[in-house]
Structures are given as C-alpha cells and as structure tokens.
Motif scaffolding. Structure first.
Motif, PDB file in Angstrom:
ATOM      1  N   GLN A 193      35.657  43.518  53.480  1.00 36.41           N
ATOM      2  CA  GLN A 193      34.919  44.642  52.856  1.00 36.41           C
ATOM      3  C   GLN A 193      35.186  45.282  51.488  1.00 36.41           C
ATOM      4  O   GLN A 193      34.654  45.853  50.806  1.00 36.41           O
ATOM      5  N   ALA A 194      36.681  45.135  51.346  1.00 35.37           N
ATOM      6  CA  ALA A 194      37.159  45.802  49.979  1.00 35.37           C
ATOM      7  C   ALA A 194      36.745  44.882  48.912  1.00 35.37           C
ATOM      8  O   ALA A 194      36.605  45.353  47.958  1.00 35.37           O
ATOM      9  N   TYR A 195      36.982  43.451  49.100  1.00 32.38           N
ATOM     10  CA  TYR A 195      36.651  42.786  48.051  1.00 32.38           C
ATOM     11  C   TYR A 195      35.358  42.465  47.778  1.00 32.38           C
ATOM     12  O   TYR A 195      34.829  42.468  46.627  1.00 32.38           O
ATOM     13  N   ALA A 197      33.336  45.424  47.979  1.00 38.97           N
ATOM     14  CA  ALA A 197      33.129  46.512  47.017  1.00 38.97           C
ATOM     15  C   ALA A 197      33.601  46.198  45.534  1.00 38.97           C
ATOM     16  O   ALA A 197      32.932  46.788  44.628  1.00 38.97           O
ATOM     17  N   LEU A 198      34.920  45.847  45.679  1.00 40.10           N
ATOM     18  CA  LEU A 198      35.443  45.385  44.191  1.00 40.10           C
ATOM     19  C   LEU A 198      34.445  44.646  43.481  1.00 40.10           C
ATOM     20  O   LEU A 198      34.289  44.998  42.088  1.00 40.10           O
ATOM     21  N   SER A 199      33.905  43.505  43.921  1.00 39.44           N
ATOM     22  CA  SER A 199      33.215  42.629  43.174  1.00 39.44           C
ATOM     23  C   SER A 199      31.910  43.493  42.616  1.00 39.44           C
ATOM     24  O   SER A 199      31.493  43.100  41.737  1.00 39.44           O
ATOM     25  N   SER A 200      31.130  44.087  43.572  1.00 46.42           N
ATOM     26  CA  SER A 200      29.762  44.465  43.665  1.00 46.42           C
ATOM     27  C   SER A 200      29.769  45.761  42.458  1.00 46.42           C
ATOM     28  O   SER A 200      28.870  45.804  41.815  1.00 46.42           O
ATOM     29  N   ARG A 201      30.876  46.598  42.551  1.00 48.72           N
ATOM     30  CA  ARG A 201      30.893  47.682  41.518  1.00 48.72           C
ATOM     31  C   ARG A 201      31.910  47.403  40.357  1.00 48.72           C
ATOM     32  O   ARG A 201      31.894  48.288  39.379  1.00 48.72           O
ATOM     33  N   ASN A 202      32.452  46.410  40.081  1.00 56.59           N
ATOM     34  CA  ASN A 202      33.016  45.755  38.694  1.00 56.59           C
ATOM     35  C   ASN A 202      34.211  46.972  38.697  1.00 56.59           C
ATOM     36  O   ASN A 202      34.473  47.355  37.529  1.00 56.59           O
ATOM     37  N   ILE A 203      35.222  47.143  39.951  1.00 54.74           N
ATOM     38  CA  ILE A 203      36.201  48.168  39.679  1.00 54.74           C
ATOM     39  C   ILE A 203      37.109  47.652  38.656  1.00 54.74           C
ATOM     40  O   ILE A 203      37.670  46.347  38.946  1.00 54.74           O
ATOM     41  N   THR A 204      37.820  48.254  37.889  1.00 59.37           N
ATOM     42  CA  THR A 204      38.829  47.827  36.971  1.00 59.37           C
ATOM     43  C   THR A 204      40.175  47.640  38.242  1.00 59.37           C
ATOM     44  O   THR A 204      40.780  49.032  38.635  1.00 59.37           O
ATOM     45  N   ASP A 207      45.399  43.099  41.165  1.00 54.52           N
ATOM     46  CA  ASP A 207      45.893  42.843  42.522  1.00 54.52           C
ATOM     47  C   ASP A 207      47.091  41.802  42.420  1.00 54.52           C
ATOM     48  O   ASP A 207      47.131  40.862  41.810  1.00 54.52           O
ATOM     49  N   GLY A 208      47.985  42.287  43.240  1.00 56.55           N
ATOM     50  CA  GLY A 208      49.336  41.679  43.356  1.00 56.55           C
ATOM     51  C   GLY A 208      49.309  40.316  44.143  1.00 56.55           C
ATOM     52  O   GLY A 208      50.186  39.571  44.235  1.00 56.55           O
ATOM     53  N   VAL A 209      48.158  40.028  44.856  1.00 58.16           N
ATOM     54  CA  VAL A 209      48.065  38.916  45.685  1.00 58.16           C
ATOM     55  C   VAL A 209      47.158  38.062  45.199  1.00 58.16           C
ATOM     56  O   VAL A 209      47.155  36.880  44.886  1.00 58.16           O
ATOM     57  N   ASN A 210      46.000  38.229  44.755  1.00 57.06           N
ATOM     58  CA  ASN A 210      44.658  37.685  44.362  1.00 57.06           C
ATOM     59  C   ASN A 210      44.454  37.771  42.987  1.00 57.06           C
ATOM     60  O   ASN A 210      43.328  37.259  42.406  1.00 57.06           O
TER      61      ASN A 210
END
Length: 402
Positions: A193-195, A197-204, A207-210
């Motif tokens: 769900q977090a990813y 939201a991050l993709s759909s809203r183009n959040i700056t 990410d230390g893992v991906n």
C-alpha cells in the motif's frame, strides 16, 4: 493813537494836581489797548486746565496745573506657547527574523524555505536506543501491525542531528503525513500500500532498500553485533547534507507554500485542566507516557524508562503534545495484518502544553492536505514555540491525563 497820547500829556500839564490819579488811569488805558491789540475781537479765550494741584512752593497760595498723568504701561503680551513638536512615530517593531515553521523558534536564514525531511524510525524494544530523535522538530507515533508503533521524525534543518535511526519501512498513512509537509521522505522498504501511494503521487523519496540513491544509508557496526539486521540501518545528517543536493530533487518549497501550524510564545491553553502526567495505551504491546518537568517540557517515557537519544544522551522531550483520535482497522486480506489508519476527514483529540490540557478537533481535507487544529469553540489552535509530539491513536484507546 499818537494824537490821543499828545492830548493826554497837555491835559496833564494843565491839571498837575490830578497827575497821580491820572497816571493810574493812563497805565490802565495802555494796558487795555495792549490787551485789545493782542487778542482782537472774536479770539477764543485761552484754555484753563481742568485740574490743578498744589505746588511744591513754600507759598501755600501758589498753585500750578497738574501734569497729565503718565499713561499706564501696556502689559507685555503673553508669549505664544511653543508649538508642540510633532509626535514621535511609534518605533518599528524589531524584525523577528526567520522562524522554523515546524517549531516557531528562531532559525538560520533560508531554513524556512527548505523542504523538511521525514524519516521513518524503528520503535520496537529490540531496536532501542533511538538515535538522533531528540533533534526532530515534530515526532509522529502511530500503530503498525502486531500492536507495535513506528515513528516519523520531521526535521526542518537536519544540521547537527548526527546519526539517525534505526531507519525502518514505510506504511501508506505515513506517506500521507510526509506529503502533507511537502517533505523529502526517507525510509527503508515498505508495504504494498505504501509503494502504491508513493508511485501514484510521485512523492520525493529516498528508499534504503529498493531505491537508487542509497549513499545516505549504512549499517551501524555496533548494532550489527547485538541486533538483527532490520534494526541496524541508519542515516546521518552529515551524509544527507553531502548527498541530497546531488540527486536533483527539488529542495525548497514551491512559491505560495505555507505551513498551517500556528505558534505562540506561551501555548498553555486557557482554562485548561491539569496535565502533569500523560499516558497513552496504543495496544497491549505498546504504551507511551510523558511527565511534565520544571523546564516546561514533557519528557518521553517508553518501555519502562525515560527515552534517551543515544547519539547525544539527551532526553527526548516536547513542548507540545497532540493526541488525535481516529478509526483504525485491519486491511482486509492482508496476510501480515497490516492496518489502515484514517488520516483524512476529521476527529477529536487533546492538546497538552504548559501543564494544562484542552479538548480539540482536527481536520484534514485530503491525502496531501495539512492537518488543521481547532479548539472546541472553533477558533484555531496555537502551539507553544518548541518541539511537538503527535500521537495518532485508535478512537477507543485508553488515555489518562492528570
């Protein structure tokens, strides 16, 4: 006239015996003629002064006319009063200088224009102690799966924070909070769900893992000796300040952005109830409490002791505490029991500052909107200048304030 005088002389010679009386008569006639010659008929009589006064002569019968009285001196004109000077203009109030929009405190020039950093902080007992959290301007805490909590630390200026962490994974409701501050979001992995939201809203984001930009992260060697891997990832203010400007992200707010938070020098609520001790039960697995100190701040306690920042040995403390009640539910079909925590719409809660507490209402229109806080009468809430703890709790959470 000469003929008359001659006749008078002849007459005297003939009548000598009458000379003495005649002399007197002649004198009188001469005097009369002389006076008549001087005045002439119709001449006005000489003016006689109306007022006489006694003379200073020894002769009491001798009088002289009084001199005209000297006129009384005219009084000196009253001096005109000096014109009143123009009133001095009120002095210009001193320029307060730049203020940190997250705390209301003085800050360096340019800092208010910066986008803050929003860093996910691991907050389970196994990950203690916390690092760098005492330098955060705002610290959010809310639930994740399993009844544990996670924190989101916001820094308007990360300078001097030192090592920060440990850094943990994202949840979609934390994405909402980071976006509401126009923040650069720093985390390590996340829920589906977090990813989304991050993709759909183009959040700056970093990410230390991906993510592609991982230079700001590293594994703490001391933690690696005593902790499992998920509790060892950290970042630091030095690495962030070195690498962030190289990533090409927008580092300042766009024109027209304004933080919705309002501050007062003394945020103690009027007519508030006593609030020296605050206890929040998030779940059976996690409670958070605060104690009000003589310094006018609330020290954070968790896991049975006061919370210390291991980076500088400072107690983690706050001027303001906001407790926001909301609906919390499990995401249907999620195998890990992840939660959906509502951060939009509105609700009720508490504002605690200066040893007092009052009931408040919170409002947030949309996923990217800022939180707004109001008193029960509808007037806007002003926080005290300083750091703020914000706990987002289930509506039925047990909260003790006294």
């Amino acid at each position: 006239m000469k003929k008359k005088i001659t006749e008078i002389i002849e007459f005297i010679k003939r009548h000598k015996r009458y000379i003495p009386p005649l002399v007197i008569v002649v004198i009188l006639l001469v005097t009369l003629v002389t006076c008549v010659g001087r005045t002439g008929p119709g001449d006005a009589e000489p003016e006689i002064p109306d007022v006489i006064e006694e003379t200073t002569s020894e002769d009491p019968d001798e009088v002289t006319a009084e001199p005209d009285p000297e006129p009384e001196p005219e009084p000196d004109p009253e001096p005109e009063p000096d014109p009143e000077p123009d009133p001095e203009p009120d002095p210009e109030p001193p320029d307060p200088g730049p203020r940190n929009p997250l705390t209301g405190l003085d800050c360096e020039e340019g800092v208010p224009d910066n986008r803050p950093l929003a860093i996910m902080i691991n907050n389970v007992r196994a990950a203690m102690p916390l690092l760098g959290v005492s330098k955060a301007d705002i610290l959010y805490e809310t639930l994740v799966e399993g009844g544990f909590t996670r924190m989101l630390a916001l820094y308007q200026d990360v300078t001097g924070a030192g090592v920060i962490g440990s850094v943990r994974s994202s949840r979609h409701y934390y994405v909402d909070i980071a976006e509401s501050f126009d923040a650069v979001y720093i985390f390590a992995g996340g829920s589906p769900q977090a990813y989304s939201a991050l993709s759909s809203r183009n959040i700056t984001r970093l990410d230390g893992v991906n993510g592609r930009h991982t230079e700001i992260f590293y594994r703490d060697s001391q933690r690696q000796k005593v902790m499992s891997s998920e509790h060892t990832l950290v970042t630091s203010s030095a690495l962030i300040e070195r690498w962030l400007p190289t990533y090409g992200f927008r580092l300042e707010h766009e024109e027209g952005y304004g933080c919705a938070l309002s501050f007062a020098d003394d945020g103690t609520p009027e007519n508030g109830s006593p609030a020296a001790d605050v206890a929040i039960k998030y779940s059976d697995a996690k409670s958070t409490s605060f104690k009000y100190t003589d310094e006018g701040v609330y020290d954070l306690y968790q896991f049975g002791s006061v919370c210390k920042d291991a980076g500088n040995d400072e107690t983690v403390s706050f001027t303001n505490i906001l407790i926001l009640k909301t609906s919390v539910s499990m995401i249907r079909g999620d195998a890990y029991g992840r939660l959906d925590i509502r951060t939009t719409g509105g609700g009720v809660g508490y504002f605690i500052c200066g040893g007092k507490q009052v009931a408040i209402e919170w409002l947030r229109i949309g996923e990217s909107s800022q939180f707004e806080y109001r008193l029960e009468d509808g007037s806007p809430l002003s926080l005290g200048c300083g750091k703020t703890y914000i706990g987002i709790v289930p509506s039925d959470a047990k909260i003790d304030i006294g």
